[in-house]
Design an enzyme around this catalytic site. Structure first.
Site, mmCIF file in Angstrom:
data_model
loop_
_atom_site.group_PDB
_atom_site.id
_atom_site.type_symbol
_atom_site.label_atom_id
_atom_site.label_comp_id
_atom_site.label_asym_id
_atom_site.label_seq_id
_atom_site.Cartn_x
_atom_site.Cartn_y
_atom_site.Cartn_z
ATOM 1 N N ASP A 35 -0.770 -35.140 -22.305
ATOM 2 C CA ASP A 35 -1.958 -35.649 -21.616
ATOM 3 C C ASP A 35 -1.591 -35.749 -20.131
ATOM 4 O O ASP A 35 -0.527 -35.269 -19.711
ATOM 5 C CB ASP A 35 -2.451 -36.969 -22.234
ATOM 6 C CG ASP A 35 -1.516 -38.146 -21.964
ATOM 7 O OD1 ASP A 35 -0.442 -37.949 -21.345
ATOM 8 O OD2 ASP A 35 -1.864 -39.275 -22.358
ATOM 9 N N HIS A 36 -2.462 -36.391 -19.344
ATOM 10 C CA HIS A 36 -2.186 -36.510 -17.904
ATOM 11 C C HIS A 36 -0.900 -37.292 -17.654
ATOM 12 O O HIS A 36 -0.234 -37.093 -16.642
ATOM 13 C CB HIS A 36 -3.365 -37.193 -17.206
ATOM 14 C CG HIS A 36 -3.680 -38.539 -17.789
ATOM 15 N ND1 HIS A 36 -4.278 -38.681 -19.034
ATOM 16 C CD2 HIS A 36 -3.455 -39.796 -17.341
ATOM 17 C CE1 HIS A 36 -4.418 -39.968 -19.305
ATOM 18 N NE2 HIS A 36 -3.917 -40.667 -18.296
ATOM 19 N N CYS B 128 3.371 -37.739 -23.519
ATOM 20 C CA CYS B 128 2.364 -38.570 -22.844
ATOM 21 C C CYS B 128 3.119 -39.557 -21.965
ATOM 22 O O CYS B 128 4.285 -39.313 -21.627
ATOM 23 C CB CYS B 128 1.380 -39.217 -23.820
ATOM 24 S SG CYS B 128 2.041 -40.389 -25.005
ATOM 25 N N GLY B 129 2.473 -40.635 -21.569
ATOM 26 C CA GLY B 129 3.168 -41.571 -20.686
ATOM 27 C C GLY B 129 4.368 -42.201 -21.372
ATOM 28 O O GLY B 129 5.467 -42.288 -20.814
ATOM 29 N N THR B 130 4.136 -42.640 -22.604
ATOM 30 C CA THR B 130 5.199 -43.309 -23.371
ATOM 31 C C THR B 130 5.651 -42.525 -24.594
ATOM 32 O O THR B 130 6.677 -42.850 -25.189
ATOM 33 C CB THR B 130 4.671 -44.662 -23.895
ATOM 34 O OG1 THR B 130 3.534 -44.389 -24.727
ATOM 35 C CG2 THR B 130 4.274 -45.591 -22.748
ATOM 36 N N GLY B 131 4.851 -41.580 -25.025
ATOM 37 C CA GLY B 131 5.103 -40.870 -26.286
ATOM 38 C C GLY B 131 4.529 -41.618 -27.484
ATOM 39 O O GLY B 131 4.485 -41.075 -28.589
ATOM 40 N N ILE B 132 4.062 -42.839 -27.261
ATOM 41 C CA ILE B 132 3.653 -43.679 -28.397
ATOM 42 C C ILE B 132 2.301 -43.231 -28.978
ATOM 43 O O ILE B 132 2.180 -42.993 -30.179
ATOM 44 C CB ILE B 132 3.598 -45.172 -28.000
ATOM 45 C CG1 ILE B 132 4.993 -45.663 -27.591
ATOM 46 C CG2 ILE B 132 3.075 -46.010 -29.161
ATOM 47 C CD1 ILE B 132 5.014 -47.056 -26.958
ATOM 48 N N GLY B 133 1.303 -43.114 -28.100
ATOM 49 C CA GLY B 133 -0.021 -42.714 -28.591
ATOM 50 C C GLY B 133 0.039 -41.368 -29.293
ATOM 51 O O GLY B 133 -0.525 -41.186 -30.387
ATOM 52 N N MET B 134 0.734 -40.426 -28.677
ATOM 53 C CA MET B 134 0.874 -39.084 -29.249
ATOM 54 C C MET B 134 1.522 -39.159 -30.631
ATOM 55 O O MET B 134 1.080 -38.489 -31.571
ATOM 56 C CB MET B 134 1.759 -38.211 -28.346
ATOM 57 C CG MET B 134 1.119 -37.819 -27.026
ATOM 58 S SD MET B 134 -0.062 -36.492 -27.316
ATOM 59 C CE MET B 134 -0.185 -35.773 -25.689
ATOM 60 N N HIS C 86 17.909 -36.049 -40.648
ATOM 61 C CA HIS C 86 17.610 -36.962 -41.755
ATOM 62 C C HIS C 86 16.138 -36.984 -42.160
ATOM 63 O O HIS C 86 15.826 -37.181 -43.322
ATOM 64 C CB HIS C 86 18.022 -38.399 -41.389
ATOM 65 C CG HIS C 86 19.497 -38.612 -41.463
ATOM 66 N ND1 HIS C 86 20.065 -39.864 -41.446
ATOM 67 C CD2 HIS C 86 20.527 -37.725 -41.542
ATOM 68 C CE1 HIS C 86 21.386 -39.743 -41.514
ATOM 69 N NE2 HIS C 86 21.689 -38.455 -41.557
ATOM 70 N N ARG D 208 19.912 -37.045 -50.761
ATOM 71 C CA ARG D 208 19.239 -38.310 -50.469
ATOM 72 C C ARG D 208 18.157 -38.131 -49.409
ATOM 73 O O ARG D 208 17.104 -38.773 -49.476
ATOM 74 C CB ARG D 208 20.240 -39.397 -50.080
ATOM 75 C CG ARG D 208 20.973 -39.196 -48.778
ATOM 76 C CD ARG D 208 22.055 -40.267 -48.603
ATOM 77 N NE ARG D 208 22.538 -40.387 -47.236
ATOM 78 C CZ ARG D 208 23.367 -39.524 -46.666
ATOM 79 N NH1 ARG D 208 23.802 -38.457 -47.316
ATOM 80 N NH2 ARG D 208 23.779 -39.718 -45.417
ATOM 81 N N HIS D 209 18.381 -37.233 -48.455
ATOM 82 C CA HIS D 209 17.374 -37.019 -47.411
ATOM 83 C C HIS D 209 16.170 -36.256 -47.958
ATOM 84 O O HIS D 209 15.025 -36.567 -47.621
ATOM 85 C CB HIS D 209 17.988 -36.288 -46.214
ATOM 86 C CG HIS D 209 19.124 -37.047 -45.604
ATOM 87 N ND1 HIS D 209 18.994 -38.357 -45.206
ATOM 88 C CD2 HIS D 209 20.415 -36.693 -45.370
ATOM 89 C CE1 HIS D 209 20.150 -38.781 -44.734
ATOM 90 N NE2 HIS D 209 21.032 -37.801 -44.832
HETATM 91 C C1 RB5 Z 1 -2.178 -42.808 -20.417
HETATM 92 O O1 RB5 Z 1 -2.353 -43.697 -19.357
HETATM 93 C C2 RB5 Z 1 -1.204 -43.388 -21.421
HETATM 94 O O2 RB5 Z 1 -1.801 -44.459 -22.085
HETATM 95 C C3 RB5 Z 1 -0.783 -42.324 -22.416
HETATM 96 O O3 RB5 Z 1 -0.212 -41.272 -21.725
HETATM 97 C C4 RB5 Z 1 0.241 -42.748 -23.444
HETATM 98 O O4 RB5 Z 1 1.318 -43.390 -22.854
HETATM 99 C C5 RB5 Z 1 -0.298 -43.465 -24.596
HETATM 100 O O5 RB5 Z 1 0.405 -43.840 -25.541
#
Ligand code: RB5
Length: 150
Positions: free
Chosen positions: A8-9, A65-71, A98, A133-134
Site C-alpha cells: 500500500d502507500h 505496508c506501514g507495519t506489515g500487520i494489516g496486510m 516450520h 511434526r511440522h
Molecule cells: C497506512 O497508514 C497503514 O495503516 C498501513 O500501511 C498498515 O501499516 C496497516 O497495517
C-alpha cells in the site's frame, strides 16, 4: 519460481528495492500494486497477492505496508495462505522451515532496505523442513481452515 508482490502507500518506498532484488536474481514476479503514494486500503493488495498464491499462479507472496500487520491479517484470512509477519531474518527463515509460510509481510515503517533484503532472501531460499511434526502442524492448520472456511 514466481513471486507475487504488493504494497500500500505505507510500503511504496521499499517496493523498488524489492523489485530490483528480484530482477537481479532473475526471479519472475507479478506486481499487484499499488503504484503511487496516494492513500489506499491495504486490504485489496493483500487479497490480490494472496489469491494469486492460493490459486498457484505464483509460488510465494511478499506484502509491504506501514507495519506489515494489516496486510498479514488480510492474507491469513485467505484459504490456503500462511502469512508470516517478519521483521528479522531468523523469523523469515523459520516461518518457511516450520510453518511452510507462503506469504511474507513486513512494514516499511519498521525496517530499512538492507534488513528487508536479508529477510526476503531468507524467505525465498529456505525450504519447508518437511519433518513429521511440522507437516502434522501445518495439516492441522489446513484442517482448521477446512472446518471454518468452507
Ligand atoms: C497506512 O497508514 C497503514 O495503516 C498501513 O500501511 C498498515 O501499516 C496497516 O497495517
Amino acid at each position: 519460481m514466481k513471486v507475487a508482490i504488493g504494497c500500500d502507500h505505507g510500503g511504496i518506498n521499499l517496493k523498488p528495492a524489492l523489485i530490483d532484488y528480484l530482477e537481479k536474481k532473475g526471479i519472475e514476479y507479478i506486481d499487484f500494486g499499488c503504484y503511487g503514494k496516494d492513500s489506499v486500503d491495504y486490504n485489496e493488495y493483500a487479497l490480490a497477492v494472496s489469491e494469486s498464491v492460493a490459486k498457484k499462479e505464483c509460488d510465494l507472496g511478499i506484502l509491504i505496508c506501514g507495519t506489515g500487520i494489516g496486510m498479514s491479517i488480510v492474507a491469513n484470512k485467505v484459504k490456503g495462505i500462511r502469512c508470516g509477519h517478519c521483521h528479522d531474518v531468523f523469523s523469515a527463515r523459520m516461518t518457511r522451515e516450520h510453518n511452510d509460510a507462503n506469504v511474507l509481510a513486513f512494514g516499511e515503517r519498521v525496517i530499512g532496505v538492507g534488513l528487508m533484503l536479508d529477510i526476503v532472501e531468507a524467505f525465498l531460499t529456505t525450504p519447508f523442513s518437511n519433518g513429521d511434526r511440522h507437516v502434522n502442524r501445518v495439516n492441522k492448520i489446513q484442517a482448521l481452515e477446512d472446518k471454518n472456511f468452507k
